[in-house]
Design a protein around this motif. Sequence first.
Motif, PDB file in Angstrom:
ATOM      1  N   LEU A 173      30.158 -47.052   9.085  1.00  0.00           N
ATOM      2  CA  LEU A 173      29.116 -46.684  10.035  1.00  0.00           C
ATOM      3  C   LEU A 173      28.593 -45.296   9.710  1.00  0.00           C
ATOM      4  O   LEU A 173      29.358 -44.399   9.382  1.00  0.00           O
ATOM      5  CB  LEU A 173      29.681 -46.679  11.464  1.00  0.00           C
ATOM      6  CG  LEU A 173      30.083 -48.022  12.046  1.00  0.00           C
ATOM      7  CD1 LEU A 173      30.848 -47.830  13.342  1.00  0.00           C
ATOM      8  CD2 LEU A 173      28.862 -48.878  12.299  1.00  0.00           C
ATOM      9  N   LYS A 174      27.291 -45.119   9.816  1.00  0.00           N
ATOM     10  CA  LYS A 174      26.706 -43.798   9.578  1.00  0.00           C
ATOM     11  C   LYS A 174      26.989 -42.941  10.805  1.00  0.00           C
ATOM     12  O   LYS A 174      26.665 -43.322  11.921  1.00  0.00           O
ATOM     13  CB  LYS A 174      25.193 -43.918   9.344  1.00  0.00           C
ATOM     14  CG  LYS A 174      24.575 -42.564   9.035  1.00  0.00           C
ATOM     15  CD  LYS A 174      23.107 -42.687   8.683  1.00  0.00           C
ATOM     16  CE  LYS A 174      22.451 -41.387   8.369  1.00  0.00           C
ATOM     17  NZ  LYS A 174      23.005 -40.165   8.884  1.00  0.00           N
ATOM     18  N   GLN A 175      27.659 -41.818  10.568  1.00  0.00           N
ATOM     19  CA  GLN A 175      28.009 -40.937  11.671  1.00  0.00           C
ATOM     20  C   GLN A 175      26.768 -40.186  12.147  1.00  0.00           C
ATOM     21  O   GLN A 175      26.110 -39.518  11.360  1.00  0.00           O
ATOM     22  CB  GLN A 175      29.084 -39.919  11.242  1.00  0.00           C
ATOM     23  CG  GLN A 175      30.438 -40.504  11.005  1.00  0.00           C
ATOM     24  CD  GLN A 175      31.081 -41.111  12.246  1.00  0.00           C
ATOM     25  OE1 GLN A 175      30.692 -40.856  13.366  1.00  0.00           O
ATOM     26  NE2 GLN A 175      32.057 -41.958  12.008  1.00  0.00           N
ATOM     27  N   PRO A 176      26.450 -40.281  13.440  1.00  0.00           N
ATOM     28  CA  PRO A 176      25.340 -39.470  13.944  1.00  0.00           C
ATOM     29  C   PRO A 176      25.777 -38.005  13.951  1.00  0.00           C
ATOM     30  O   PRO A 176      26.961 -37.716  14.113  1.00  0.00           O
ATOM     31  CB  PRO A 176      25.138 -39.994  15.359  1.00  0.00           C
ATOM     32  CG  PRO A 176      26.447 -40.595  15.751  1.00  0.00           C
ATOM     33  CD  PRO A 176      27.084 -41.067  14.472  1.00  0.00           C
ATOM     34  N   GLU A 177      24.844 -37.122  13.707  1.00  0.00           N
ATOM     35  CA  GLU A 177      25.179 -35.694  13.741  1.00  0.00           C
ATOM     36  C   GLU A 177      24.408 -35.034  14.856  1.00  0.00           C
ATOM     37  O   GLU A 177      23.187 -35.161  14.942  1.00  0.00           O
ATOM     38  CB  GLU A 177      24.850 -35.045  12.395  1.00  0.00           C
ATOM     39  CG  GLU A 177      25.779 -35.509  11.290  1.00  0.00           C
ATOM     40  CD  GLU A 177      25.524 -34.802   9.972  1.00  0.00           C
ATOM     41  OE1 GLU A 177      24.987 -33.679   9.975  1.00  0.00           O
ATOM     42  OE2 GLU A 177      25.862 -35.395   8.942  1.00  0.00           O
ATOM     43  N   PHE A 178      25.140 -34.348  15.713  1.00  0.00           N
ATOM     44  CA  PHE A 178      24.520 -33.680  16.850  1.00  0.00           C
ATOM     45  C   PHE A 178      24.788 -32.183  16.776  1.00  0.00           C
ATOM     46  O   PHE A 178      25.812 -31.750  16.249  1.00  0.00           O
ATOM     47  CB  PHE A 178      25.081 -34.231  18.167  1.00  0.00           C
ATOM     48  CG  PHE A 178      24.804 -35.691  18.360  1.00  0.00           C
ATOM     49  CD1 PHE A 178      23.551 -36.131  18.759  1.00  0.00           C
ATOM     50  CD2 PHE A 178      25.794 -36.639  18.134  1.00  0.00           C
ATOM     51  CE1 PHE A 178      23.294 -37.486  18.923  1.00  0.00           C
ATOM     52  CE2 PHE A 178      25.551 -37.989  18.297  1.00  0.00           C
ATOM     53  CZ  PHE A 178      24.287 -38.409  18.700  1.00  0.00           C
ATOM     54  N   LYS A 179      23.863 -31.424  17.336  1.00  0.00           N
ATOM     55  CA  LYS A 179      24.020 -29.977  17.448  1.00  0.00           C
ATOM     56  C   LYS A 179      24.169 -29.643  18.926  1.00  0.00           C
ATOM     57  O   LYS A 179      23.793 -30.442  19.790  1.00  0.00           O
ATOM     58  CB  LYS A 179      22.787 -29.254  16.896  1.00  0.00           C
ATOM     59  CG  LYS A 179      22.493 -29.535  15.427  1.00  0.00           C
ATOM     60  CD  LYS A 179      21.307 -28.741  14.898  1.00  0.00           C
ATOM     61  CE  LYS A 179      19.977 -28.962  15.555  1.00  0.00           C
ATOM     62  NZ  LYS A 179      19.365 -30.275  15.502  1.00  0.00           N
ATOM     63  N   VAL A 180      24.678 -28.456  19.210  1.00  0.00           N
ATOM     64  CA  VAL A 180      24.780 -28.007  20.592  1.00  0.00           C
ATOM     65  C   VAL A 180      23.372 -28.024  21.194  1.00  0.00           C
ATOM     66  O   VAL A 180      22.409 -27.582  20.576  1.00  0.00           O
ATOM     67  CB  VAL A 180      25.413 -26.594  20.659  1.00  0.00           C
ATOM     68  CG1 VAL A 180      25.325 -26.029  22.070  1.00  0.00           C
ATOM     69  CG2 VAL A 180      26.861 -26.644  20.186  1.00  0.00           C
ATOM     70  N   GLY A 181      23.267 -28.594  22.397  1.00  0.00           N
ATOM     71  CA  GLY A 181      21.975 -28.684  23.076  1.00  0.00           C
ATOM     72  C   GLY A 181      21.296 -30.037  22.902  1.00  0.00           C
ATOM     73  O   GLY A 181      20.370 -30.371  23.642  1.00  0.00           O
ATOM     74  N   ASP A 182      21.762 -30.843  21.928  1.00  0.00           N
ATOM     75  CA  ASP A 182      21.172 -32.170  21.718  1.00  0.00           C
ATOM     76  C   ASP A 182      21.533 -33.099  22.875  1.00  0.00           C
ATOM     77  O   ASP A 182      22.652 -33.068  23.391  1.00  0.00           O
ATOM     78  CB  ASP A 182      21.696 -32.813  20.424  1.00  0.00           C
ATOM     79  CG  ASP A 182      21.067 -32.232  19.170  1.00  0.00           C
ATOM     80  OD1 ASP A 182      20.134 -31.416  19.287  1.00  0.00           O
ATOM     81  OD2 ASP A 182      21.526 -32.605  18.072  1.00  0.00           O
TER      82      ASP A 182
END
Length: 169
Positions: free
Chosen positions: A7-16
């Motif tokens: 599975l492609k890991q989603p990447e999130f940043k602080v505030g997303d």
Amino acid sequence: MSDGTPLKQPEFKVGDKCVHPAHGVGEVTTIEERAIGGTTGMFYILKLHNGMKVMVPVGAAAQVGLRPIMSDKEADAVLDTMRAREVAVDLHPWSRRFRAYTEMIKSGSAYEIAKVLRDMYRLKFDKELSFGERRLLDQAKGLLMKELAYAKKVPEASMSEEVAKMFTA
């Protein structure tokens, strides 16, 4: 039901803003290293709309079902799914239908949740909903309205009104 492809890991940043399949829309407040059960790992710390906090391992975000908020175009497709005339689950007895609807909600898919919402709204106009049916309706509405409102950049109350009108016409 995996085909072996990672599975492609989603990447999130602080505030997303993101969507947790069981809890709905949340915001990534921090990304922290935590030690749990003797292993250390990175975790997204999400603050959910109800004030609850949830930790999701960064490396397992895809398996958990954490995903970005749908796009405006995806929101239109979800709304179209709700307008469709077919019934998603046509099983008898009610216990089988209930199980199928519950699985659809648990999938975290906005399209599947939209089908549950659509079917429960339609049923509501035919008869008084049972406790279980009302719970499914409320759960589907709770998971979907906030995300649709974010995607369409409108207040959640307006989105709820628009959806309710869809089923009264």
